[in-house]
Design an enzyme around this catalytic site. Structure first.
Site, PDB file in Angstrom:
ATOM      1  N   ASP A 102     -10.115   5.247  -3.645  1.00 55.32           N
ATOM      2  CA  ASP A 102      -9.017   5.882  -3.104  1.00 55.32           C
ATOM      3  C   ASP A 102      -8.834   7.343  -3.104  1.00 55.32           C
ATOM      4  OD1 ASP A 102      -6.317   6.537  -2.144  1.00 55.32           O
ATOM      5  OD2 ASP A 102      -5.586   4.655  -3.173  1.00 55.32           O
TER       6      ASP A 102
ATOM      7  N   CYS B 257      -3.256   6.664  -5.157  1.00 58.83           N
ATOM      8  CA  CYS B 257      -3.006   5.303  -4.974  1.00 58.83           C
ATOM      9  C   CYS B 257      -1.432   4.996  -5.430  1.00 58.83           C
ATOM     10  CB  CYS B 257      -3.797   4.429  -6.036  1.00 58.83           C
ATOM     11  SG  CYS B 257      -3.726   2.649  -5.298  1.00 58.83           S
TER      12      CYS B 257
ATOM     13  N   CYS C  12       0.903  -1.254  -0.063  1.00 54.92           N
ATOM     14  CA  CYS C  12       0.009  -0.081  -0.007  1.00 54.92           C
ATOM     15  C   CYS C  12       0.925   1.257  -0.112  1.00 54.92           C
ATOM     16  CB  CYS C  12      -0.826   0.125   1.227  1.00 54.92           C
ATOM     17  SG  CYS C  12      -2.135   1.328   1.340  1.00 54.92           S
TER      18      CYS C  12
HETATM   19  O1  PYC Z   1      -1.858   3.700  -2.141  1.00 54.63           O
HETATM   20  O2  PYC Z   1      -1.064   1.579  -2.899  1.00 54.63           O
HETATM   21  C1  PYC Z   1      -2.024   2.513  -2.445  1.00 54.63           C
HETATM   22  C2  PYC Z   1      -3.520   1.791  -1.945  1.00 54.63           C
HETATM   23  C3  PYC Z   1      -3.817   0.704  -2.158  1.00 54.63           C
HETATM   24  C4  PYC Z   1      -5.150   0.560  -1.622  1.00 54.63           C
HETATM   25  C5  PYC Z   1      -5.591   1.849  -1.180  1.00 54.63           C
HETATM   26  N1  PYC Z   1      -4.568   2.767  -1.465  1.00 54.63           N
END
Ligand code: PYC
Length: 313
Positions: A231, A235, A85
Site C-alpha cells: 500500500d 492504509c 478500503c
Molecule cells: O486503505 O484500507 C485501505 C486499503 C486496503 C487495501 C489497500 N488500501
C-alpha cells in the site's frame, strides 16, 4: 467501461462509474458474492494488466440499498474482493465531487462490511468514519520459516490485519523488496498455521511498524495487501486496526490524533471514539487527487480481454 482514476496519498483507486456488471439489488455483501461468483473476469479486466497494474484497487459504484446513503461500493484488487478500503473511500469522495455529484459535508456509504461515512472537508481532503474496529488477539506468535517466531496483534479494521513491530530492516522505500518478502513469508506462515481472524477469516493484510520519518508523525508502516502489492498510502483499514490496538492497550485516548506514515512517507491522521459495545469507531483523514478519466475497451478477440490473470501466482 467508464472509469475514473485517483490516488489517495499515493495509493491508486479506479472507480467504475458505468459499464460494470449488473449485480441486481439487495445487501452489498450479497452483491459482492455475485460479483465474485459470476463476474470475476470483469474484476480482472478492470484492474489487472494490460489495463491496470497490481497496486490498483478497484471500486464498483453501486446503487445503495439504504436511500440515506450517497453511494454503495464494492472494493476489489488484483486477486479478488476486499472488505472496506479506507484510501478507496477517500478516492470515492473526491471522485464524486469531481463529477459534481456531491458537495462538501457528510455522506454515508454502504459497503459489504457495513456502513461508513465521509466528510468532504475540501476539494481534496476527506475524513472517513470507518466500520467499528477491534483487536481480536494480542501478541499472537507465528513461526515463520527462515525468519523464526514473529509476534503481532490480530485486528479488524474493515479487513483482517496482522500487526507487528518486528521489522527486519529500516522502513525506507529502498527496503520495499525486502519488506515485501518478509511480510509475504509472515502471511504464508499465518495461513499454514491456521492463525485466522474471527469466524476463521484469513488474515490477508500484514502491517510492519517502525519509527516515523517526520518528527510530527507517530509511526511509519509497511502494509502488504492480498495479491502481493504494498500500500502506497498508510492504509485506511490498516490504520483503523492500529488505532484499535493502541486503544486496547490504553496507549491512545479517544479524540487523540495519531499520524501514520506510509512506506513512501505519505500520511493519514487518525483518531477514534469508543463504540457502545467496547469497540472503536475510527476516523481517518487524508487527501486524494483525480488522475484520469477513461473508457476501458474489451474486444471479443483480445486474448487478454479479461486481463492477465496469474492463477498460479
Ligand atoms: O486503505 O484500507 C485501505 C486499503 C486496503 C487495501 C489497500 N488500501
Amino acid at each position: 467501461m467508464r472509469v475514473i482514476d485517483s490516488h489517495t496519498e499515493g495509493e491508486p483507486t479506479r472507480l467504475i462509474i458505468a459499464g460494470g456488471p449488473d449485480l441486481g439489488h439487495g445487501p452489498l455483501a450479497e452483491r459482492r458474492e455475485r460479483f465474485r461468483r459470476d463476474f470475476d473476469h470483469l474484476r480482472s479486466f478492470a484492474v489487472n494488466e494490460p489495463r491496470g497494474y497490481d497496486a490498483l484497487v478497484g471500486g464498483l459504484l453501486c446503487e445503495p440499498a439504504d436511500p440515506s446513503c450517497t453511494a454503495g461500493i464494492i472494493f476489489f484488487n488484483n486477486v479478488g474482493m476486499i472488505g472496506m478500503c479506507g484510501h478507496g473511500t477517500i478516492g470515492l469522495a473526491v471522485t464524486l465531487a469531481h463529477l459534481g455529484r456531491i458537495g462538501p459535508g457528510a455522506h454515508r456509504v454502504e459497503t459489504p462490511v457495513g456502513l461508513v461515512s465521509f466528510d468532504l472537508l475540501s476539494r481534496n481532503e476527506v475524513r472517513i468514519t470507518n466500520v467499528e474496529s477491534y483487536r481480536f488477539a494480542k501478541a499472537a506468535v507465528v513461526d515463520v520459516p527462515g525468519i523464526g517466531p514473529v509476534t503481532g496483534d490480530i485486528a479488524w479494521g474493515g479487513n483482517w490485519f496482522f500487526l507487528t513491530g518486528n521489522a527486519p530492516c529500516p522502513l525506507v522505500s529502498g527496503s520495499i523488496p525486502q519488506l515485501t518478502a518478509h511480510a509475504t513469508a509472515i502471511q504464508t506462515a499465518l495461513d499454514a498455521a491456521g492463525i485466522r481472524g474471527a469466524d476463521g477469516a484469513p488474515i490477508d493484510h500484514i502491517e510492519i511498524f517502525g519509527k516515523p520519518g517526520e518528527p510530527d508523525s507517530d509511526s511509519r508502516s509497511f502494509v502488504l495487501c492480498p495479491g502481493g502489492a504494498y500500500d502506497r498510502s498508510p492504509c485506511g483499514t490498516g490504520t483503523s486496526a492500529k488505532l484499535a490496538c493502541l486503544a486496547a492497550d490504553g496507549n491512545l485516548a479517544p479524540g487523540q490524533r495519531w499520524v501514520q506514515e506510509s512506506i513512501i512517507g505519505s500520511r493519514f491522521t487518525g483518531e477514534f471514539a469508543w463504540s457502545q459495545g467496547g469497540r472503536i469507531v475510527p476516523s481517518i483523514t487524508g487527501r486524494a487527487y483525480v488522475t484520469g478519466e477513461a473508457t476501458l475497451i474489451r474486444e471479443a478477440d483480445d486474448p487478454f480481454r479479461d486481463g492477465i490473470r496469474l492463477v498460479d501466482r
